[in-house]
Design an enzyme around this catalytic site. Structure first.
Site, PDB file in Angstrom:
ATOM      1  N   GLU A 174       0.825  -1.229   0.000  1.00  0.00           N
ATOM      2  CA  GLU A 174       0.000   0.000   0.000  1.00  0.00           C
ATOM      3  C   GLU A 174       0.853   1.272   0.000  1.00  0.00           C
ATOM      4  OE1 GLU A 174      -3.101  -0.226   3.032  1.00  0.00           O
ATOM      5  OE2 GLU A 174      -4.011  -1.944   2.037  1.00  0.00           O
ATOM      6  N   GLU A 287      -5.191  -8.618   0.147  1.00  0.00           N
ATOM      7  CA  GLU A 287      -5.910  -8.237   1.368  1.00  0.00           C
ATOM      8  C   GLU A 287      -7.369  -8.010   1.006  1.00  0.00           C
ATOM      9  OE1 GLU A 287      -4.391  -5.221   4.021  1.00  0.00           O
ATOM     10  OE2 GLU A 287      -2.311  -5.747   3.537  1.00  0.00           O
TER      11      GLU A 287
HETATM   12  O1  AHR Z   1      -4.779  -5.851   7.315  1.00  0.00           O
HETATM   13  C1  AHR Z   1      -4.676  -4.658   8.036  1.00  0.00           C
HETATM   14  C2  AHR Z   1      -4.031  -3.531   7.275  1.00  0.00           C
HETATM   15  O2  AHR Z   1      -4.850  -3.083   6.249  1.00  0.00           O
HETATM   16  C3  AHR Z   1      -2.735  -3.857   6.597  1.00  0.00           C
HETATM   17  O3  AHR Z   1      -1.665  -3.725   7.433  1.00  0.00           O
HETATM   18  C4  AHR Z   1      -2.663  -2.823   5.509  1.00  0.00           C
HETATM   19  O4  AHR Z   1      -1.935  -3.271   4.410  1.00  0.00           O
HETATM   20  C5  AHR Z   1      -4.100  -2.499   5.210  1.00  0.00           C
HETATM   21  O5  AHR Z   1      -4.308  -1.141   5.167  1.00  0.00           O
HETATM   22  O1  AHR Z   2      -6.320   1.946  10.184  1.00  0.00           O
HETATM   23  C1  AHR Z   2      -5.246   2.489   9.434  1.00  0.00           C
HETATM   24  C2  AHR Z   2      -5.462   2.427   7.967  1.00  0.00           C
HETATM   25  O2  AHR Z   2      -6.688   2.989   7.641  1.00  0.00           O
HETATM   26  C3  AHR Z   2      -5.541   1.082   7.361  1.00  0.00           C
HETATM   27  O3  AHR Z   2      -4.324   0.456   7.218  1.00  0.00           O
HETATM   28  C4  AHR Z   2      -6.209   1.402   6.065  1.00  0.00           C
HETATM   29  O4  AHR Z   2      -6.749   0.306   5.378  1.00  0.00           O
HETATM   30  C5  AHR Z   2      -7.232   2.398   6.491  1.00  0.00           C
HETATM   31  O5  AHR Z   2      -7.488   3.343   5.541  1.00  0.00           O
END
Ligand code: AHR
Ligand code: AHR
Length: 505
Positions: A174, A287
């Protein structure tokens, strides 16, 4: 108007890749520590290495083929070198994704050993935040090299003579997200990832590389694919669906993923045309799940407590992956234990959430060849037309794809079983309160036996949740029955079922 399902067993989409039922374990909340690794457990639930045997069994029952690790957002400030070697000298570090501390008592060697016990292939995501290409190359060398070189010898010194042969490597996580340590724009990421891919392949040409995509319907996906198509095997996309307290939004959310997959398929084709490439590039949806980060914040361990509505949303997700078997070859539920997971542990045991059961039915029954079945339900009252993308995703991505074609109340996927003797239909009724009589028509040259086996996930109350025994145990699970078949399935309101038909020659 009553929807009907039409199935021609000769209309093959593609083989269902068993890797669509993969998992993900991140150093986040209680996923690793006290989820899969619980060395201080005093209740007879661990093996000699401290791995939870009850968790291993629950995951084995899900047929998990690949597990992604160590993040997620965690990886973007992870130093893998901290997590190998004698445990007593592994450093504790500040952890910047979830604002905690990392003890490093579980690292690469433990992860690989745990994957072997599970019978799953490891999939490592590289740190493209604070990590350098040098670190990435060192990690690959540590895992896969049989040479007489520093990091390969470090692995041997740590007790692992044979290379691990880790096949799947992801080029960051991401990287587009403002929450990511080391966020980049698409052009900068592509430029860097291209160089990383080149170098990683020089060290081990056998690896499979995964580019970091976004939702599949974003310009990030177009730009990164254009540059990275020549050097990657998979393009990753992520999406979480969110109920926002509304069952319809919850169960229709995966339509956005289906649209994203269709768009990504075209972007891959375009990148291949532009790059004059003939190789395979497919989608790694590494994911996906139901997650409301407001209800279950990541910094607090994201322990979602799922209800039946969420289980139906998971079934909708899996229908998407089976329908898109031609392009989705890997998908990883995020995550495998405790964190937004189908399994919740305590020191004395675990319980399976509502979402465990559709996942298990898919992983065990929805294998073989995906069939292009048709749900005939084309009236305006047969589909939902509201939003399918959570507001926070919509705010990030300029546009959200229209998905009404994909939001019929009756949602289905079908397979021809691996031995080609059965047709299995994953049939979901997303409507809160309406039951449907669903004719299932096989043809033109197929007929089925006079009985159908029904594996059903249902409960009267959409809000029913599972818990530990003391909290009422598992109210929502799958039940199996065999009933006579006369051509119409009486489908309860808000229900999921896999119907197993025997083909008659
Ligand atoms: O799966 C939880 C989080 O969601 C991961 O760390 C991230 O890649 C996504 O935003
Ligand atoms: O909770 C933090 C971030 O917020 C997560 O990793 C992402 O998926 C969401 O936007």
């Amino acid at each position: 108007m009553s929807p009907s399902i039409h199935i021609d067993p000769s209309r093959h989409v593609a083989p269902v890749d068993p890797r669509i039922y993969s998992g993900f374990t991140e150093h986040m909340g209680r996923c690793i520590y006290s989820g899969i690794y619980d060395p201080a457990n005093e209740h007879g639930l661990i093996d000699a290495n401290g791995y939870r045997t009850d968790v291993l069994q629950a995951l084995k029952d899900l047929n998990v083929p690949i597990v992604r690790y160590p993040g997620g957002n965690f990886v973007s400030s992870y130093r893998w070198q901290d997590g190998v070697g004698p445990r007593d000298i592994r450093p504790r570090r500040p952890e910047l994704a979830w604002l905690t501390e990392e003890s490093n008592q579980f690292g690469t060697d433990e992860f690989i050993q745990w994957c072997r016990l599970l019978g799953a292939e490891p999939f490592i995501c590289l740190n493209m935040g604070t990590g350098s290409l040098e670190d990435a190359l060192a990690w690959l060398e540590y895992c896969n090299s049989s040479a007489n070189t520093h990091y390969a010898n470090m692995r041997r010194k740590n007790g692992h003579a044979e290379p691990y042969g880790v096949k799947y490597w992801a080029l960051g996580n991401e990287i587009w997200g403002p929450w990511q340590v080391g966020q980049m724009n698409a052009a900068d990421y592509s430029k860097q990832a291209f160089q990383w891919a080149k170098a990683l392949r020089l060290l081990d040409p056998s690896i499979k590389l995964v580019s970091c995509g976004e939702t599949g319907f974003s310009d990030w996906d177009r730009v990164t694919l254009k540059t990275l198509a020549p050097v990657v095997n998979f393009h990753s996309i992520h999406l979480y669906t969110v109920s926002e307290g509304n069952h319809d939004v919850n169960v229709m959310g995966p339509a956005a993923a289906e649209k994203g997959i269709e768009i990504t398929k075209s972007l891959i084709e375009l990148a291949k045309i532009e790059g004059n490439l003939t190789k395979d590039i497919t989608v790694c949806f590494d994911e996906w799940n139901v997650w409301d980060p407001v209800r279950a914040p990541g910094e607090k361990g994201a322990e979602e407590h799922y209800d039946l509505s969420d289980a139906l949303a998971v079934a909708a997700w899996l229908n998407v992956f089976v329908r898109k078997a031609d392009i989705v070859k890997i998908a990883c539920i995020a995550q495998s234990v405790n964190v937004i997971s189908p399994i919740i542990t305590s020191p004395t045991g675990l319980f399976k959430q509502t979402t465990y059961y559709p996942l298990q039915l898919f992983a065990t029954l929805m294998q073989g060849t995906s069939l292009s079945l048709h749900v005939a339900a084309d009236g305006p009252e047969d589909a939902y037309t509201g939003p399918t993308v959570p507001a926070f995703v919509a705010s990030l991505t300029q546009h959200t794809p229209p998905a009404a074609r994909l939001t019929k109340w009756i949602d289905a996927s079908g397979v021809l079983s691996p031995d080609r003797t059965q047709i299995r239909v994953a049939l979901l009724n997303r409507h809160q309160s309406a039951a449907f009589s669903v004719p299932i028509v096989f043809g033109p040259n197929a007929s089925v036996g006079k009985e159908v086996t029904v594996h059903e996930v249902w409960s009267a109350d959409l809000r029913d949740r599972n818990g530990f025994e003391a909290d009422g145990g598992e109210r929502v699970r799958s039940a199996v029955r065999t009933v006579g078949w006369e051509g119409v399935y009486e489908c309860k309101e808000h229900s999921f079922q896999v119907l197993v038909f025997t083909l008659v020659q």
